[in-house]
Design a protein around this motif. Structure first.
Motif, PDB file in Angstrom:
ATOM      1  N   UNK A 121      -8.259  -1.361  -2.486  1.00  0.00           N
ATOM      2  CA  UNK A 121      -8.279  -1.562  -3.926  1.00  0.00           C
ATOM      3  C   UNK A 121      -8.786  -2.966  -4.257  1.00  0.00           C
ATOM      4  N   UNK A 122      -9.606  -3.049  -5.279  1.00  0.00           N
ATOM      5  CA  UNK A 122     -10.120  -4.343  -5.719  1.00  0.00           C
ATOM      6  C   UNK A 122     -11.343  -4.820  -4.985  1.00  0.00           C
ATOM      7  N   UNK A 123     -11.785  -4.082  -3.949  1.00  0.00           N
ATOM      8  CA  UNK A 123     -13.000  -4.492  -3.237  1.00  0.00           C
ATOM      9  C   UNK A 123     -14.230  -4.097  -4.053  1.00  0.00           C
ATOM     10  N   UNK A 124     -15.318  -4.864  -3.963  1.00  0.00           N
ATOM     11  CA  UNK A 124     -16.490  -4.585  -4.808  1.00  0.00           C
ATOM     12  C   UNK A 124     -17.180  -3.278  -4.438  1.00  0.00           C
ATOM     13  N   UNK A 125     -17.672  -2.612  -5.451  1.00  0.00           N
ATOM     14  CA  UNK A 125     -18.443  -1.389  -5.255  1.00  0.00           C
ATOM     15  C   UNK A 125     -19.817  -1.762  -4.700  1.00  0.00           C
ATOM     16  N   UNK A 126     -20.328  -0.978  -3.767  1.00  0.00           N
ATOM     17  CA  UNK A 126     -21.627  -1.253  -3.155  1.00  0.00           C
ATOM     18  C   UNK A 126     -22.755  -0.582  -3.936  1.00  0.00           C
ATOM     19  N   UNK A 127     -23.995  -1.066  -3.764  1.00  0.00           N
ATOM     20  CA  UNK A 127     -25.126  -0.388  -4.414  1.00  0.00           C
ATOM     21  C   UNK A 127     -25.245   1.074  -3.996  1.00  0.00           C
ATOM     22  N   UNK A 128     -24.966   1.355  -2.718  1.00  0.00           N
ATOM     23  CA  UNK A 128     -25.033   2.748  -2.258  1.00  0.00           C
ATOM     24  C   UNK A 128     -24.009   3.611  -2.985  1.00  0.00           C
ATOM     25  N   UNK A 145     -12.883  -0.453 -19.670  1.00  0.00           N
ATOM     26  CA  UNK A 145     -12.787  -0.619 -18.219  1.00  0.00           C
ATOM     27  C   UNK A 145     -11.850  -1.771 -17.863  1.00  0.00           C
ATOM     28  N   UNK A 146     -11.861  -2.838 -18.661  1.00  0.00           N
ATOM     29  CA  UNK A 146     -10.960  -3.969 -18.397  1.00  0.00           C
ATOM     30  C   UNK A 146      -9.505  -3.511 -18.445  1.00  0.00           C
ATOM     31  N   UNK A 147      -9.167  -2.639 -19.401  1.00  0.00           N
ATOM     32  CA  UNK A 147      -7.802  -2.111 -19.483  1.00  0.00           C
ATOM     33  C   UNK A 147      -7.494  -1.233 -18.273  1.00  0.00           C
ATOM     34  N   UNK A 148      -8.430  -0.403 -17.902  1.00  0.00           N
ATOM     35  CA  UNK A 148      -8.240   0.485 -16.745  1.00  0.00           C
ATOM     36  C   UNK A 148      -8.045  -0.332 -15.475  1.00  0.00           C
ATOM     37  N   UNK A 149      -8.836  -1.360 -15.314  1.00  0.00           N
ATOM     38  CA  UNK A 149      -8.735  -2.207 -14.120  1.00  0.00           C
ATOM     39  C   UNK A 149      -7.402  -2.961 -14.105  1.00  0.00           C
ATOM     40  N   UNK A 150      -6.967  -3.448 -15.253  1.00  0.00           N
ATOM     41  CA  UNK A 150      -5.721  -4.221 -15.321  1.00  0.00           C
ATOM     42  C   UNK A 150      -4.517  -3.357 -14.967  1.00  0.00           C
ATOM     43  N   UNK A 151      -4.553  -2.079 -15.343  1.00  0.00           N
ATOM     44  CA  UNK A 151      -3.444  -1.181 -15.017  1.00  0.00           C
ATOM     45  C   UNK A 151      -3.285  -1.010 -13.510  1.00  0.00           C
ATOM     46  N   UNK A 152      -4.373  -1.100 -12.756  1.00  0.00           N
ATOM     47  CA  UNK A 152      -4.322  -0.912 -11.303  1.00  0.00           C
ATOM     48  C   UNK A 152      -4.127  -2.230 -10.567  1.00  0.00           C
ATOM     49  N   UNK A 153      -4.857  -3.270 -10.986  1.00  0.00           N
ATOM     50  CA  UNK A 153      -4.895  -4.517 -10.226  1.00  0.00           C
ATOM     51  C   UNK A 153      -4.190  -5.679 -10.904  1.00  0.00           C
ATOM     52  N   UNK A 154      -3.841  -5.529 -12.190  1.00  0.00           N
ATOM     53  CA  UNK A 154      -3.317  -6.676 -12.916  1.00  0.00           C
ATOM     54  C   UNK A 154      -4.402  -7.719 -13.050  1.00  0.00           C
TER      55      UNK A 154
END
Length: 393
Positions: A302-309, A277-286
């Motif tokens: 992009x980059x905003x936190x995912x909610x519990x819902x 997941x760290x690699x996947x995230x870095x490809x999108x957000x650096x």
């Protein structure tokens, strides 16, 4: 004839960022007594924002019933039985205009569990009002049966012999027992294989392998992941790869029910999923994005936190995409983790610690033993004939 009066729960965001829910009337004016109760529930008692939302909904229904039937909410507790009937048959928000026919054979609008939840919120509201002296003290006698220790067995009265009082709720409907089932290993694997991103695979593992609640998953920060075998370089004395569960105020509404912070061990599957997941995230957000572990990568912002819902929606979507015969929830994944630990020989105190419970009894509802473990337990018991023969030797 009942008057149509609108009372509803309404979200509030304070300057500090802390959120809670209150009650407003037809003109969107805050009901002051309800607001004081709900604000204290959130700030003084440190309850979750979602808890204030549930309580606000219950209090709003009570105030709506009082206003619509011409009752003063301060003294309406004497008619709590009529309120229960109203709850059972009167449509709620979003159901106005629905024709409800009460009587034998008709279906109630609200089930007993929902009604009991509303009554619990109303009791809390009225008790708070009694303490604040805005409601007469006799209201407590209408919602609670007051007893003392004199009718208890001598052994249960306490060593000091002092008189103790206890409260028992007067109004509570009987609920059918419907325990939460565990997700099977086959269901978890099918959901894992149905994932289309490393992020979703990590979510499944955090729920089903670590046993986190969805609010705890959504509230994880990058500094909470200690995936090295030796974390002393990070200033942490916990051995092995682990995650820290910390109760904090989060902008995405995530909340940990556990009041104390604790560390939970993770296995190599979770560590590998974190790396992918760290690699996947870095490809999108650096190197950018929120400090939260799980963030939006597929759509803005992009980059905003995912909610519990969103966590719950992802799990529901995965169970459908995997073609499961039933809908698996995030809570069922947590139950699966606890049951798997027990099936592998884990003791109740180990399950309790992994779930983050303070009371050992709290872990019992999470244990759903496999049929094979029950059979093994029976087969481990020797037959009477074997015991008799051993006694003759």
């Amino acid at each position: 004839m009942e008057q149509e009066v609108e009372m509803r729960a309404f979200p509030v965001r304070m300057p500090s960022g802390t959120g809670y829910w209150t009650v407003v009337d037809d003109d969107l004016v805050v009901v002051r007594e309800a607001d004081r109760f709900l604000r204290e529930l959130r700030l003084a008692r440190d309850r979750a924002e979602s808890t204030t939302k549930a309580h606000a909904g219950g209090v709003a229904l009570f105030l709506r019933w009082c206003a619509g039937t011409g009752r003063d909410w301060r003294t309406a507790a004497r008619d709590m039985g009529l309120f229960i009937l109203w709850l059972k048959w009167m449509p709620g928000d979003g159901e106005r205009g629905r024709v409800v026919v009460s009587g034998p054979g008709s279906e109630p609008v609200r089930g007993n569990a929902r009604i009991n939840a509303v009554l619990a919120a109303v009791r809390g509201f009225l008790v708070h009002a009694v303490v604040e002296k805005s409601v007469p003290g006799w209201v407590l006698d209408e919602i609670y049966e007051v007893g003392d220790s004199r009718d208890l067995p001598f052994e249960a009265q306490g060593e000091d012999g002092g008189l103790r009082y206890r409260l028992s709720t007067r109004h509570r409907l009987r609920e059918e027992e419907s325990g939460v089932d565990r997700a099977t290993d086959e269901e978890v694997v099918a959901m894992f294989l149905a994932c289309r991103s490393a992020r979703d695979r990590l979510i499944v593992l955090l729920l089903a392998r670590v046993g986190l609640r969805r609010g705890q998953v959504a509230g994880l920060r990058r500094c909470d992941l200690h995936l090295l075998m030796d974390s002393r370089s990070l200033g942490c004395a916990v051995e092995g790869a682990h995650v820290h569960v910390v109760r904090r105020q989060n902008e995405n509404g995530a909340w940990s029910k556990s009041r104390r912070s604790h560390a939970l061990p993770v296995d190599f599957l979770v560590v590998r999923a974190c790396d992918q997941y760290a690699l996947e995230r870095h490809e999108v957000l650096g190197a950018g994005g929120s400090d939260f572990v799980l963030v939006n990568l597929a759509r803005p912002p992009y980059g905003s936190p995912v909610t519990p819902e969103a966590i719950g929606e992802i799990v529901q979507s995965l169970s459908g995409r995997a073609g499961l015969s039933r809908r698996v929830t995030s809570r069922m994944c947590r139950h699966a983790m606890a049951s798997n630990v027990a099936d592998a020989g884990g003791s109740l105190d180990e399950v309790q610690a992994l779930l983050g419970h303070e009371n050992p009894a709290s872990a019992r509802p999470y244990l759903h033993p496999k049929a094979s473990r029950l059979r093994d337990a029976v087969e481990r018991v020797s037959s009477p004939r074997v015991r008799v023969e051993e006694g003759r030797r």
